[in-house]
Design an enzyme around this catalytic site. Structure first.
Site, mmCIF file in Angstrom:
data_model
loop_
_atom_site.group_PDB
_atom_site.id
_atom_site.type_symbol
_atom_site.label_atom_id
_atom_site.label_comp_id
_atom_site.label_asym_id
_atom_site.label_seq_id
_atom_site.Cartn_x
_atom_site.Cartn_y
_atom_site.Cartn_z
ATOM 1 N N ARG A 35 -85.676 2.082 -61.213
ATOM 2 C CA ARG A 35 -84.811 2.941 -60.389
ATOM 3 C C ARG A 35 -84.166 4.044 -61.217
ATOM 4 N NH1 ARG A 35 -82.113 -1.871 -56.796
ATOM 5 N NH2 ARG A 35 -83.751 -1.921 -55.222
ATOM 6 N N LYS A 200 -85.523 -13.605 -47.622
ATOM 7 C CA LYS A 200 -84.578 -13.277 -46.548
ATOM 8 C C LYS A 200 -85.266 -13.153 -45.192
ATOM 9 C CE LYS A 200 -82.226 -10.337 -49.747
ATOM 10 N NZ LYS A 200 -82.106 -8.909 -49.957
ATOM 11 N N GLY A 356 -87.099 -4.307 -54.351
ATOM 12 C CA GLY A 356 -86.822 -4.584 -55.763
ATOM 13 C C GLY A 356 -87.775 -5.597 -56.371
ATOM 14 N N GLY A 379 -85.130 -2.426 -48.282
ATOM 15 C CA GLY A 379 -84.576 -2.410 -46.927
ATOM 16 C C GLY A 379 -84.676 -1.028 -46.313
HETATM 17 P P1 AMP Z 1 -86.169 -11.078 -50.894
HETATM 18 O O1 AMP Z 1 -85.030 -10.504 -51.678
HETATM 19 O O2 AMP Z 1 -85.808 -11.556 -49.549
HETATM 20 O O3 AMP Z 1 -87.386 -10.168 -50.900
HETATM 21 O O4 AMP Z 1 -86.596 -12.379 -51.681
HETATM 22 C C1 AMP Z 1 -87.081 -12.373 -52.997
HETATM 23 C C2 AMP Z 1 -86.867 -13.721 -53.597
HETATM 24 O O5 AMP Z 1 -87.553 -14.683 -52.810
HETATM 25 C C3 AMP Z 1 -87.405 -13.875 -55.004
HETATM 26 O O6 AMP Z 1 -86.340 -14.097 -55.878
HETATM 27 C C4 AMP Z 1 -88.300 -15.092 -54.940
HETATM 28 O O7 AMP Z 1 -88.109 -15.981 -56.014
HETATM 29 C C5 AMP Z 1 -87.863 -15.746 -53.645
HETATM 30 N N1 AMP Z 1 -88.934 -16.560 -53.067
HETATM 31 C C6 AMP Z 1 -90.171 -16.180 -52.760
HETATM 32 N N2 AMP Z 1 -90.886 -17.201 -52.283
HETATM 33 C C7 AMP Z 1 -90.067 -18.274 -52.258
HETATM 34 C C8 AMP Z 1 -90.217 -19.623 -51.869
HETATM 35 N N3 AMP Z 1 -91.385 -20.067 -51.390
HETATM 36 N N4 AMP Z 1 -89.153 -20.449 -51.983
HETATM 37 C C9 AMP Z 1 -87.976 -19.996 -52.469
HETATM 38 N N5 AMP Z 1 -87.773 -18.722 -52.869
HETATM 39 C C10 AMP Z 1 -88.801 -17.862 -52.755
#
Ligand code: AMP
Length: 400
Positions: A35, A200, A356, A379
């Site tokens: 970034r 998320k 990110g 987002g």
């Molecule tokens: P987000 O910020 O919603 O895009 O989520 C990203 C995060 O989701 C990363 O830190 C990953 O480690 C986590 N993540 C991805 N797959 C899984 C999973 N199966 N179980 C738990 N965390 C996850």
């Protein structure tokens, strides 16, 4: 709206809203500076013109005012290195005496970084008085923070009204972000696959609804996939799950079917007996995960299943990792998808990667230059696909 490239900043103090919300290690070292690097062309153009630069950003989510952990002072040394060793001045507050004093002393060719905007709760509230105080620091307002363009915050949206139309504009990063998002939104060649992952669910389910209008296929991976799988009656053990989202997930699957959009859930998963880098691991069908185990990555069959969809696509949008890629044992799925996207891009597809974590992943695998565009906004990029004008963009185009 004036074009950034055509504007001369000679003798002007440009107040730039950047997105320096970079990940920091426990030792407060920057682990991914994408970034920061992305906004260098904007900074350099202003300095080259003979203007000076005042940078403002947020970092993390500080809850109760100033704290060392979220201080932008940790970025000063690296920013100076990125700018070829030129000194970067720092003001310990983004408004008030310190900021005014530092901005007043700023000479053409100099760079000043202000302390974290979110140390003041007025930033996220979009407070007018706070925005006005920020505005008083510069002659021209430049918004180069695509990553926060979807937030109606003081420094991203409200501030623009305090500058006349010829003194508020997008920076070079913002311009190129919007251009590549538009390419997917308005000129997507079909088949168009959207790959959505990460943790998320609640954020992404709503945005996926809008992609149903645009995409041919939607691949769902990462932790969020298990909410869909459980909603369908699958056994997901201790995998990540939002129980209050089953209705939304089923609704989404039904809508996709009626629109002829294929939603792809991972056939299998790499499961672990605990959320730990050294956990015991095994492969399992994603809807038959035993109790006490959790899915932390997509499995080998899912990699093949997803890569086959990616291979036939002409437009690819990717947001969110396929697993806990931060841990080596659960990185393979995200890497396989990244490599599949790189291959498809080499064969002529347009690929846009954002968010990110997806950006960290393509950097980690050395594939950032093998995709068409790496967005700095997660987002913001996806909300753009709702067809809504983002507050950060609307504020420049037509401030209220
Ligand atoms: P987000 O910020 O919603 O895009 O989520 C990203 C995060 O989701 C990363 O830190 C990953 O480690 C986590 N993540 C991805 N797959 C899984 C999973 N199966 N179980 C738990 N965390 C996850």
């Amino acid at each position: 709206m004036p074009s950034f490239s055509q504007h001369s900043f000679k003798g002007q103090k440009a107040l730039i809203r950047v997105d320096f919300n970079v990940p920091l290690s426990d030792q407060l070292e920057i682990t991914d500076d994408t970034r920061m690097r992305a906004t260098l062309p904007t900074i350099q153009k202003i300095l080259k013109d003979g203007g000076s630069v005042i940078l403002m950003s947020h970092l993390g989510r500080p809850k109760d005012g100033p704290s060392d952990k979220y201080s932008l002072k940790h970025l000063v040394r690296h920013l100076s290195e990125l700018l070829g060793g030129m000194p970067v001045l720092f003001a310990g507050d983004c408004i008030g005496e310190q900021a005014i004093h530092a901005a007043n002393l700023l000479k053409p060719g100099e760079v000043l970084l202000l302390e974290n905007l979110r140390f003041h709760k007025e930033e996220e509230k979009g407070d007018e008085a706070f925005a006005k105080k920020l505005a008083q620091l510069g002659d021209v307002y430049v918004n180069d923070a695509f990553g926060t363009a979807h937030r109606a915050h003081a420094s991203t949206a409200v501030i623009a009204k305090f500058f006349p139309a010829d003194k508020r504009m997008f920076g070079l990063l913002m311009e190129s972000e919007v251009k590549s998002a538009e390419k997917v939104l308005h000129e997507a060649r079909k088949p168009f696959v959207a790959i959505i992952g990460g943790a998320k669910v609640s954020d992404k389910i709503l945005i996926m609804e809008n992609l149903l209008e645009k995409a041919t296929d939607i691949i769902v991976g990462g932790g969020m996939a298990y909410t869909f799988l459980k909603a369908q009656g699958g056994k997901i053990g201790n995998s990540l799950c939002e129980n209050d989202r089953f209705g939304t997930a089923l609704d989404l699957l039904a809508k996709a079917e009626s629109k002829g959009v294929c939603i792809h859930l991972p056939a299998d998963s790499i499961i672990a007996d605990k959320f730990d880098a050294d956990a015991e691991t095994s492969a399992s069908p994603s809807n038959q995960i035993p109790d006490g185990w959790m899915g932390l990555d997509i499995g080998p069959n899912a990699c093949e299943q997803f890569c086959n969809v990616i291979k036939k696509s002409r437009t690819i949008l990717w947001n969110g990792p396929m697993g806990v890629f931060e841990m080596e044992n659960f990185r393979h799925g995200t890497k396989a998808i990244a490599m599949g996207i790189a291959d498809a891009t080499r064969n002529g597809a347009f690929s846009l990667v954002g968010g990110g974590d997806s950006v960290s992943a393509v950097n980690l695998f050395g594939l950032a230059d093998k995709v068409s565009y790496v967005s700095t906004g997660g987002g913001a990029m996806l909300e753009y696909f709702e067809g809504r004008e983002l507050p950060g963009i609307a504020a420049i185009n037509n401030p209220s």
